[in-house]
Each structure stands twice: as structure tokens, then as C-alpha cells.
Motif scaffolding. Sequence first.
Motif: not given
Length: 604
Positions: A204-222
Amino acid sequence: MDGFDLIDLNDPQVLRDLCATPPAPSSGTSTPFIEEFNSNSDSDLELEDEDMEERLHCRRNTEPILRDSIFEVENDNEGDQTINIPANSAWTAGATEFEQLPFTGVTGLQPAMENDSPLDFFNLLVTEDMIEKITQETNRYAAETLRDKTLSPKSRFHKWVATTVEEMWAFFGLIIWMGIIRIDDLDNYCSTDVLFCLPLARSVMTRDRFCLILSFLHLEDNNLQLPKDHPDHDPLFKIRGFVESLRENFKQAYMPGKNIAIDEAIVAWRGHLAFRVYNPDKPDKFGIKVFKLCNSANGYCHNFEFYTGKREASRYGATFDVVDRLIGPYMGCGRTLYVDNYYTSPDLFSHLKQQATLACGTMRLNRKNGPPKSMLHKLKKSDTNTSALTNGNLNLLRFFYKREVNVLTTANGDTKVATGKVNPVTKEPIIKLHAVADYNKYRGAVDQSDQMVSYNAFKRRTLKWWKKTFFHMFMLAVLNSFILYKSTAAKKMSHFVFRRELSKQLLQKAPIPLIPAAKLPDVGESVLFHLTARHFPKTIKPKATSKRPNPQRDCIVCSEPGKRKHIRYECPCCDVGLHIEPCSEIFHTRKDYKRSLKRQLPQE
């Protein structure tokens, strides 16, 4: 003294009675000093030792912890005066047999479903628009972070590219899958070790790609968040948009039945947070408190509210206001609410009954407008009979079972029913009060919901409280979608199978197609796959993006550190490079193939 009655000013109930009694017309004096005792907060005298323990606990910590007790949420602010509760009559011995209200509400799934796949039910609660917003805010946050941050040459952040909605769906599919396949180390999900053999994540996706999405995951504009000292600051800004959309979808998708329950849940969190609470009665003692209203029949969560600290309350107290806000959309049609002694009060139950809603729950005896203390004799272990008090509008049932139990109800009298169980010692049928039997049956809906969410929780250590809360609410949406499916779909399946099928459907949205099922290695009962399955070496085929017409790999048997041996052949089942002779035979017939090769070399 003749003509005078002695008054015990140390008795709180006597002081409340004095405050509620108007002065005699002939009296020209008043007792203003009594007013300081006429507090609207429902203090619990039995918790004094716990308060002392909490004060000692707070001294040992740099950050104060909000105690999950009645003292933290109720205050004497008069607040909203719009609620009009009729005055209760005097309490007398006995119980009133109340007329049962007919249930006239609408229950069950509201929208008509054309398909009945797990993904269709899940999309009722987590919509495409919600995922699109998460994708947009994740890309925004990543761009702002990388623009203002100096990266090292080997930083994995150099690999970041903007994510898409399809990839975000696949990301959440992996989140659900990781709740099914639990491994402590995130790296092992993408490991090529035969002990794990989980090629799904790598496909599905590499480990680095999964960790990148998890790190940058955001729901609202800061950039839209207000500072903490601003009067309109929202402590839940990071997840506010998501949880509000989720709550509306919960309420619109399914209507509760006749019996509902309200209780608090804890999202585990031990880090620094201003509204973190401590509740010793929960499995997770420290965390973020969530008030939940659930359907007693199946545990579906219809409404919820986060506790973020003290807020202005009405003159009936903050717990009264919480219940009134949660149950507001479901009053007026004959439902019955079940709560514990944290919420139960005569004022609340009188208000609910005025709104054609019955209630039942255990009660603390020092609640305001409760029976006078002179009528509340202490029960003993030898007491086998049930005592009842009533004011015509409420019934207070008292009995001793391992400890003193007090049940306030507007739904039942003092009648008893058979529970269908037998005492294991005396072999006699167990008979309980009708109110107690219903309370035990319908009270645990919130605990049931929390328990089932914990079964499939995505638990990863993080320094951000809102991510922990977000994943908890996401898993709650998965559970609610399963309850919707179970209550309506013709084909029945377990919670585990539902999560498995939902994960498959989400992963199919990945930009890169999954490995076909026929090519996935079937390990079975043996962890040494390379010794048991059928293997056919083949020439390594070039990839579509590769510039090399004849790609090569290192032989897994004869290659050593500093002595790499390239080969154009591989075993596609084991996904390793191998020489045709003798490495392929050694690898597929020997457990320790490295040592076996060294033993054969001197003989050649």
C-alpha cells in the motif's frame, strides 16, 4: 428551654430547611448568616478523604489535575434561569406507582441504504467531505512546516509530496488494519523478516510514507486558532471541526430506542494538558473526559460532549446542564434515562419528567431537595427489607446489598421482579426491585461502547493529545458503523470480520494497486516459509520506471558484507535473489543456509 426548639447548625439538611422556610410574618428579624450555607452545588461529604489525597497528589506534580468529582463541575453561578422546575411536595414513607409513558419516538436507521457493504455504513458517519478537509489541512501543514524548517541532508522530510484523498483513505485503512494486527514496533509492519511476513503494508505504502502522513496529519488550519488568553479561545480547536461533523452524523444516522444511558468516558492521556482529569474508577485513570449518550440496546453513541474545564453553569449545577444538553434532542417521547450518582438529582429527574422523559439512577443522599435527614436512617447489613420514600413525583428506594444502595426513579414503584437467576448457595430464585433490575440491564451502554472501542484501538505513542483523541473518535465511528450494519444488514458478521472487510475496502482506494491475493505468501502454521512452499526461480524483470534493461539483485545465500554477488535470478515467492546452483537448493532445503554453504565450499 420552654418555648424554644433547639437547632443543630452543624446539620447541613437542617440549614437547607431553614433557608427554604420563609420567615414568620410576626418576626421582625432575619437570619442572613444562613445564606452562606444555601449552596447550589451538590457537595459530597463522603469524598473529603479523596479530596485530601488529591491535594497531596497535586503537590507532587507540576501541573494541577482536574479531579473527576462533583466538586470540579458545579458552582453557585445562577446562570440561565429559563428552566422552570416545579417545587416538589413533602417526602413521605412509601412509594408511588407511576403511570408508564408510551414510547412515541422514532428509532432505528434513518437514511435508506441502497448497498449494505461495511464501507457504505462507514461513509454515513465519516464522509468524503471530512476526508477531503483532512487531506487539505495535512498538505497545508506540511507545506508550512517544510517552508520554515531547515532539514538535514538525510531527513526523510525531503521525500514528502502532497497526499491525495485516495491515499488518505488507504492511510485510514491501514490504521484499522493495525488495530486488527497488533505489533508493538511500527517498523515490523513493513519488515521482510519471515517471522512477520506482512507484505500488505508494503504493497500500500512504504514505511517512510506512512510515517510522513502520520507526522503531518492535521485537521484544522493553525493560523485560525485564537491565543489562550482570548475570551473566545477554543481548547478543542485542533479537532473541533471533525468532532462536530461526527456528532451530527451520529445523531442523523440512527435514532435511539426507549432506553438510553449517559456516562463519562476517558480518552487515555498522561501528558501535560489543562483539562486532563483523574478518575480512579476508570481503567485509564488519567485522560480527557467525554460525556456520552448511548443507546442501551446496542451501545450506539448518539451524542457526546468533551469536558474542557469549568464553565458557567445554571443554578441547577453543571452536571444538570450536561445531561440537559445531551438528551435535549431526544426528550418528549417517553424515553427512559439511566445514570449513576454523579448525575442523579431530584431537580434533574423532575425536569426530565416535565419533558415526558423518565429517569432512574443511584443517588447520593445529600443532594439538594432530597428527603430530610431525619427520614434517612442508616441501613445495616441485617436489614433485608426495602424502604421507600416518595414525594408524589419521585421515588427513593433504599436497601442494603453488600453496601447501602439508594435508587431514585420516576419510572418504577417498589415492585419486585424475578431476574431469572438462582442463588448458587440457597438455590432460590433471585428477586430484585424492578427499578434495580432495569438499572442493571440498561445502565452499562457507555461502558460497553468504550470496551468495544478499546478492542480495535490504534495505540501509538504521541506527544500530541489531539491525535490520541482523534484516533479514539475515529475508532468510535468504526464501532458505530458496525452497530448500524448489525441492526439493518441481512448478512450478519462479527465485529472483527466487519473491521477486516472495511479495511480491505479502504485499502482498495490506494493509488498503487494491491498485490493480488494469489501472489501473497501463505505462511500457514510454519514460520520457515522458504522450506515448505513450492519455489520456481525466474529471471528478474525490469520495473516500468527502471532505466536498466537487465536488473540484478544480491544473492541472499552467498553474498556477505563487503562481498556482494549480483545475480539476474530470483525466487518470486520468497522475494529474494538466488543463484540457480547451488544457492537455490541450499536456501530452500536448509534452515541455516549461510552455514550450509560454508560447509560445501571446501568440498568443491
